[in-house]
Scaffold this motif. Structure first.
Motif, PDB file in Angstrom:
ATOM      1  N   ALA A  95       0.831  -1.206   0.000  1.00  0.00           N
ATOM      2  CA  ALA A  95       0.000   0.000   0.000  1.00  0.00           C
ATOM      3  C   ALA A  95       0.863   1.252   0.000  1.00  0.00           C
ATOM      4  CB  ALA A  95      -0.931  -0.007   1.212  1.00  0.00           C
ATOM      5  N   PHE A  96       1.938   1.239   0.774  1.00  0.00           N
ATOM      6  CA  PHE A  96       2.815   2.404   0.835  1.00  0.00           C
ATOM      7  C   PHE A  96       3.430   2.705  -0.529  1.00  0.00           C
ATOM      8  CE2 PHE A  96       7.242   3.862   1.239  1.00  0.00           C
ATOM      9  CZ  PHE A  96       7.006   5.147   1.701  1.00  0.00           C
ATOM     10  N   PHE A  97       4.011   1.694  -1.166  1.00  0.00           N
ATOM     11  CA  PHE A  97       4.629   1.933  -2.471  1.00  0.00           C
ATOM     12  C   PHE A  97       3.585   2.247  -3.543  1.00  0.00           C
ATOM     13  CE2 PHE A  97       8.471  -0.353  -0.806  1.00  0.00           C
ATOM     14  CZ  PHE A  97       9.329   0.729  -0.940  1.00  0.00           C
ATOM     15  N   SER A  98       2.391   1.683  -3.403  1.00  0.00           N
ATOM     16  CA  SER A  98       1.328   2.000  -4.358  1.00  0.00           C
ATOM     17  C   SER A  98       0.917   3.460  -4.253  1.00  0.00           C
ATOM     18  CB  SER A  98       0.109   1.101  -4.109  1.00  0.00           C
ATOM     19  OG  SER A  98       0.393  -0.239  -4.449  1.00  0.00           O
ATOM     20  N   ALA A  99       1.031   4.029  -3.080  1.00  0.00           N
ATOM     21  CA  ALA A  99       0.724   5.456  -2.914  1.00  0.00           C
ATOM     22  C   ALA A  99       1.848   6.342  -3.428  1.00  0.00           C
ATOM     23  CB  ALA A  99       0.450   5.756  -1.434  1.00  0.00           C
ATOM     24  N   ILE A 100       3.076   5.932  -3.214  1.00  0.00           N
ATOM     25  CA  ILE A 100       4.236   6.758  -3.562  1.00  0.00           C
ATOM     26  C   ILE A 100       4.513   6.771  -5.069  1.00  0.00           C
ATOM     27  CG2 ILE A 100       6.767   6.863  -3.398  1.00  0.00           C
ATOM     28  CD1 ILE A 100       5.479   7.989  -0.971  1.00  0.00           C
ATOM     29  N   GLU A 101       4.437   5.613  -5.720  1.00  0.00           N
ATOM     30  CA  GLU A 101       4.861   5.519  -7.115  1.00  0.00           C
ATOM     31  C   GLU A 101       4.112   6.460  -8.066  1.00  0.00           C
ATOM     32  OE1 GLU A 101       7.539   3.615  -8.855  1.00  0.00           O
ATOM     33  OE2 GLU A 101       7.987   4.310  -6.841  1.00  0.00           O
ATOM     34  N   PRO A 102       2.783   6.595  -7.979  1.00  0.00           N
ATOM     35  CA  PRO A 102       2.128   7.566  -8.862  1.00  0.00           C
ATOM     36  C   PRO A 102       2.652   8.980  -8.671  1.00  0.00           C
ATOM     37  CG  PRO A 102       0.509   6.083  -7.914  1.00  0.00           C
ATOM     38  CD  PRO A 102       1.789   5.832  -7.193  1.00  0.00           C
ATOM     39  N   LEU A 103       2.967   9.355  -7.436  1.00  0.00           N
ATOM     40  CA  LEU A 103       3.477  10.703  -7.165  1.00  0.00           C
ATOM     41  C   LEU A 103       4.878  10.877  -7.762  1.00  0.00           C
ATOM     42  CD1 LEU A 103       2.359  11.048  -3.430  1.00  0.00           C
ATOM     43  CD2 LEU A 103       1.037  11.479  -5.522  1.00  0.00           C
ATOM     44  N   ARG A 104       5.711   9.851  -7.628  1.00  0.00           N
ATOM     45  CA  ARG A 104       7.055   9.903  -8.215  1.00  0.00           C
ATOM     46  C   ARG A 104       6.984  10.044  -9.731  1.00  0.00           C
ATOM     47  NH1 ARG A 104      10.150   6.814 -11.054  1.00  0.00           N
ATOM     48  NH2 ARG A 104       8.700   5.038 -10.972  1.00  0.00           N
ATOM     49  N   ILE A 105       6.100   9.247 -10.344  1.00  0.00           N
ATOM     50  CA  ILE A 105       5.977   9.288 -11.799  1.00  0.00           C
ATOM     51  C   ILE A 105       5.428  10.642 -12.251  1.00  0.00           C
ATOM     52  CG2 ILE A 105       4.784   8.262 -13.768  1.00  0.00           C
ATOM     53  CD1 ILE A 105       4.880   5.586 -12.194  1.00  0.00           C
ATOM     54  N   ALA A 106       4.504  11.209 -11.486  1.00  0.00           N
ATOM     55  CA  ALA A 106       3.973  12.538 -11.826  1.00  0.00           C
ATOM     56  C   ALA A 106       5.084  13.575 -11.819  1.00  0.00           C
ATOM     57  CB  ALA A 106       2.869  12.930 -10.849  1.00  0.00           C
ATOM     58  N   ASN A 107       5.989  13.480 -10.853  1.00  0.00           N
ATOM     59  CA  ASN A 107       7.133  14.394 -10.815  1.00  0.00           C
ATOM     60  C   ASN A 107       8.003  14.235 -12.057  1.00  0.00           C
ATOM     61  OD1 ASN A 107       6.316  15.303  -8.297  1.00  0.00           O
ATOM     62  ND2 ASN A 107       7.853  14.154  -7.155  1.00  0.00           N
ATOM     63  N   ARG A 108       8.270  12.989 -12.430  1.00  0.00           N
ATOM     64  CA  ARG A 108       9.143  12.732 -13.582  1.00  0.00           C
ATOM     65  C   ARG A 108       8.523  13.219 -14.883  1.00  0.00           C
ATOM     66  NH1 ARG A 108       9.477   8.818 -17.304  1.00  0.00           N
ATOM     67  NH2 ARG A 108       7.976   7.452 -16.266  1.00  0.00           N
ATOM     68  N   VAL A 132       0.252   9.158 -16.031  1.00  0.00           N
ATOM     69  CA  VAL A 132       0.797   8.384 -14.915  1.00  0.00           C
ATOM     70  C   VAL A 132       0.170   6.996 -14.887  1.00  0.00           C
ATOM     71  CG1 VAL A 132       0.944   8.223 -12.397  1.00  0.00           C
ATOM     72  CG2 VAL A 132       1.333  10.426 -13.531  1.00  0.00           C
ATOM     73  N   ARG A 133      -1.130   6.936 -15.091  1.00  0.00           N
ATOM     74  CA  ARG A 133      -1.828   5.646 -15.101  1.00  0.00           C
ATOM     75  C   ARG A 133      -1.269   4.735 -16.191  1.00  0.00           C
ATOM     76  NH1 ARG A 133      -6.913   7.440 -15.720  1.00  0.00           N
ATOM     77  NH2 ARG A 133      -6.802   7.200 -17.979  1.00  0.00           N
ATOM     78  N   ASP A 134      -0.983   5.304 -17.368  1.00  0.00           N
ATOM     79  CA  ASP A 134      -0.420   4.507 -18.451  1.00  0.00           C
ATOM     80  C   ASP A 134       0.950   3.952 -18.075  1.00  0.00           C
ATOM     81  OD1 ASP A 134      -2.653   4.987 -19.968  1.00  0.00           O
ATOM     82  OD2 ASP A 134      -1.746   6.596 -21.158  1.00  0.00           O
ATOM     83  N   GLN A 135       1.762   4.745 -17.384  1.00  0.00           N
ATOM     84  CA  GLN A 135       3.082   4.271 -16.955  1.00  0.00           C
ATOM     85  C   GLN A 135       2.966   3.117 -15.971  1.00  0.00           C
ATOM     86  OE1 GLN A 135       6.381   5.281 -17.739  1.00  0.00           O
ATOM     87  NE2 GLN A 135       5.339   6.228 -19.487  1.00  0.00           N
ATOM     88  N   LEU A 136       1.915   3.146 -15.166  1.00  0.00           N
ATOM     89  CA  LEU A 136       1.714   2.105 -14.164  1.00  0.00           C
ATOM     90  C   LEU A 136       1.028   0.859 -14.738  1.00  0.00           C
ATOM     91  CD1 LEU A 136       0.507   4.431 -11.295  1.00  0.00           C
ATOM     92  CD2 LEU A 136       2.568   3.024 -11.222  1.00  0.00           C
ATOM     93  N   LEU A 137       0.632   0.927 -16.027  1.00  0.00           N
ATOM     94  CA  LEU A 137      -0.130  -0.160 -16.647  1.00  0.00           C
ATOM     95  C   LEU A 137      -1.389  -0.447 -15.841  1.00  0.00           C
ATOM     96  CD1 LEU A 137       2.781  -2.601 -17.589  1.00  0.00           C
ATOM     97  CD2 LEU A 137       1.827  -0.726 -18.930  1.00  0.00           C
ATOM     98  N   HIS A 138      -1.955   0.595 -15.274  1.00  0.00           N
ATOM     99  CA  HIS A 138      -3.166   0.482 -14.480  1.00  0.00           C
ATOM    100  C   HIS A 138      -4.364   0.599 -15.408  1.00  0.00           C
ATOM    101  CE1 HIS A 138      -4.890   0.253 -10.526  1.00  0.00           C
ATOM    102  NE2 HIS A 138      -5.513   1.413 -10.592  1.00  0.00           N
ATOM    103  N   ASP A 139      -5.532   0.125 -14.939  1.00  0.00           N
ATOM    104  CA  ASP A 139      -6.721   0.238 -15.775  1.00  0.00           C
ATOM    105  C   ASP A 139      -7.203   1.689 -15.791  1.00  0.00           C
ATOM    106  OD1 ASP A 139      -8.087   0.705 -13.417  1.00  0.00           O
ATOM    107  OD2 ASP A 139      -8.878  -1.329 -13.290  1.00  0.00           O
TER     108      ASP A 139
END
Length: 317
Positions: free
Chosen positions: A25-38, A190-197
């Motif tokens: 859960a922690f990494f799932s919360a952090i990764e979208p924010l990191r990718i948004a920064n990038r 960001v969602r596309d980078q995560l391969l999320h639906d």
């Protein structure tokens, strides 16, 4: 995670890691924010990790994560997420309760991830609020804190706070934050980078209910339950199961005495009924979460199934 932009960048978020917190859960919360920064090329979000004593914290999977600050020296931030998992109340004591209350009094927006709401509720910070947490912990939480409106949804974001059920639902909550702060385009990238639906709505269910004994019927119903927001066509459903649509029709007639179409619609409308009674989501949000494109079509179908409109159900005691 306040609801109203603009927020000066970087938006700073604190994460309080309680022992045996849910790493996923922690990494799932952090990764979208990191990718948004990038993707944006700037630091839109920043975060710091807090533990009771500033020492590394062992997660529920046995891995250890270093903390940036102890409670006593943690910097102020607009938002703070309490990250927990197993036995969340085992580490809640007077010191932690006092610290959480101080943060709340200072205007920090508090939230819980997985079972983090146990700590916030123990500090009397959630009374009369709507929150969610992992479905396994809901019965115990409701019994322990009857004044909190605890629902089985993926995540909840209100003016008073935020919460998510843990696991991948933290991705959905962070994507929602990115969308509200910086627009649909960035959230979509960001969602596309995560391969999320396409982004589950807050009212989406956490889990599928128990399926019937027949394995083929069980698979069919599981597919229906997994696609409540964007319902599959019956021929598409049959193809997924490796059946002809006629055989699928016979399967439902034999075991349930109805057609696949009616069974599918009934499940969507029954899910809508639960959401209307158990959550405070808008009728339109619930309609979308149950696969209806408009409030009018949802209302007509709901009345045929349940004998009242969604608005009338909401007005019932």
């Amino acid at each position: 995670m306040r609801l109203t932009p603009p927020v000066p960048a970087p938006e700073r978020i604190g994460f309080l890691l309680l022992p045996r917190f849910a790493m996923v859960a922690f990494f799932s919360a952090i990764e979208p924010l990191r990718i948004a920064n990038r993707i944006s090329g700037e630091t839109l979000f920043a975060w710091h990790l807090i533990s009771r004593d500033g020492e590394p914290v062992v997660a529920s999977n046995g891995m250890t994560l270093a903390a940036d600050h102890a409670l006593a020296e943690a910097p102020a931030s607009p938002s703070l997420a309490v990250c927990a998992s197993f036995e969340p109340e085992a580490v809640v004591d007077a010191t932690l309760i006092a610290w959480l209350r101080e943060r709340a009094a200072a205007g920090c927006l508090l939230g819980g991830m997985d079972t983090g709401c146990f700590a916030l509720a123990a500090a009397d910070l959630l009374d009369d609020q709507t929150v969610t947490l992992h479905w396994e912990s809901l019965p115990e939480f409701r019994a322990r804190f009857p004044r909190v409106d605890a629902v089985e949804s993926l995540y909840e974001v209100t003016p008073e706070g935020f919460s998510c059920a843990g696991g991948s639902s933290a991705i959905d909550m962070s994507l929602d934050l990115i969308r509200r702060r910086h627009g649909d385009s960035l959230a979509g990238r960001v969602r596309d980078q995560l391969l999320h639906d396409q982004g589950r709505r807050p009212a989406s269910r956490q889990r599928d209910p128990a399926a019937p004994d027949d394995p083929l019927l069980s698979r069919a119903i599981a597919l229906m339950e997994a696609n409540l927001e964007a319902p599959l066509g019956i021929r598409e459903l049959a193809t997924e199961l490796g059946l002809s649509w006629r055989r699928l029709d016979r399967l439902f007639a034999r075991h349930l005495g109805t057609s696949p179409q009616r069974a599918y619609l009934g499940r969507r409308l029954d899910h809508a009924h639960r959401l209307l009674r158990e959550t405070r989501h808008s009728i339109m949000d619930i309609a979308l979460a149950c696969g209806f494109a408009s409030a009018s079509s949802f209302t007509r179908a709901f009345r045929r199934r349940h004998g009242v409109t969604p608005s009338e159900l909401r007005q019932q005691p």
